[in-house]
Design a protein around this motif. Structure first.
Motif, short mmCIF file in Angstrom:
data_model
loop_
_atom_site.label_atom_id
_atom_site.label_comp_id
_atom_site.label_asym_id
_atom_site.label_seq_id
_atom_site.Cartn_x
_atom_site.Cartn_y
_atom_site.Cartn_z
N HIS A 193 28.40 62.11 124.72
CA HIS A 193 29.72 61.91 124.00
C HIS A 193 29.17 60.93 122.80
N ALA A 194 29.69 61.28 121.78
CA ALA A 194 29.14 60.29 120.46
C ALA A 194 30.55 60.07 119.66
N GLU A 195 30.81 58.87 119.19
CA GLU A 195 31.64 58.64 118.15
C GLU A 195 31.19 58.22 116.88
N VAL A 196 31.39 59.02 115.74
CA VAL A 196 30.43 58.66 114.68
C VAL A 196 31.23 58.38 113.49
N THR A 197 30.91 57.83 112.66
CA THR A 197 31.70 57.75 111.25
C THR A 197 30.92 59.01 110.36
N GLU A 198 31.83 59.65 109.88
CA GLU A 198 31.12 60.89 109.06
C GLU A 198 31.82 60.58 107.49
N PHE A 210 26.34 61.24 108.67
CA PHE A 210 26.90 60.48 109.96
C PHE A 210 26.31 59.17 110.23
N SER A 211 27.00 58.41 110.88
CA SER A 211 26.27 57.21 111.51
C SER A 211 27.06 56.98 113.03
#
Length: 123
Positions: free
Chosen positions: A96-101, A29-30
């Motif tokens: 909270h985290a929004e990630v690209t997986e 993830f990033s």
């Protein structure tokens, strides 16, 4: 899967300070953005502060000038410095985290929450 673990909550008196920390872990993830929300008893969860991967920040009007969000990209951590605390800042603070997986070649945008840490400010 991404795990978020918060620390740093506690009981303080009005005018005092706290620092909250949130560590993200996992693989594949990033981070797009990380932030802090809070939920007071009987109220909805609300955004407190957020910081993007590019370092852009935004704050709730109620905390501007008192709270500061920062991040350590190398450690995948986000911090919230709470200064000049008020009783109305009391609540459970959630990371909270929004990630690209990416999983088996498929990319998706996901959101994750920590378990929450209690902040109580007495008058």
């Amino acid at each position: 899967q991404v795990q978020l673990v918060e620390s740093g909550g506690g009981l303080v008196q009005a005018g005092e300070s706290l620092r909250l920390s949130c560590a993200a872990s996992g693989s594949g993830f990033s981070i797009n953005s990380m932030g802090w929300y809070r939920q007071a008893p009987g109220k909805q969860r609300e955004l407190v502060a957020r910081i993007t991967s590019g370092g852009v920040t935004n704050y709730a009007d109620s905390v501007k000038g008192r709270f500061t969000i920062s991040r350590d990209n190398a450690k995948i951590m986000v911090y919230l410095y709470l200064d000049s605390l008020k009783p109305e800042d009391t609540g459970v603070y959630y990371c909270h985290a929004e990630v690209t997986e990416w999983l088996t070649g498929v990319y998706s945008i996901e959101a994750y929450w920590g378990q929450g840490t209690q902040v109580t400010v007495s008058s």
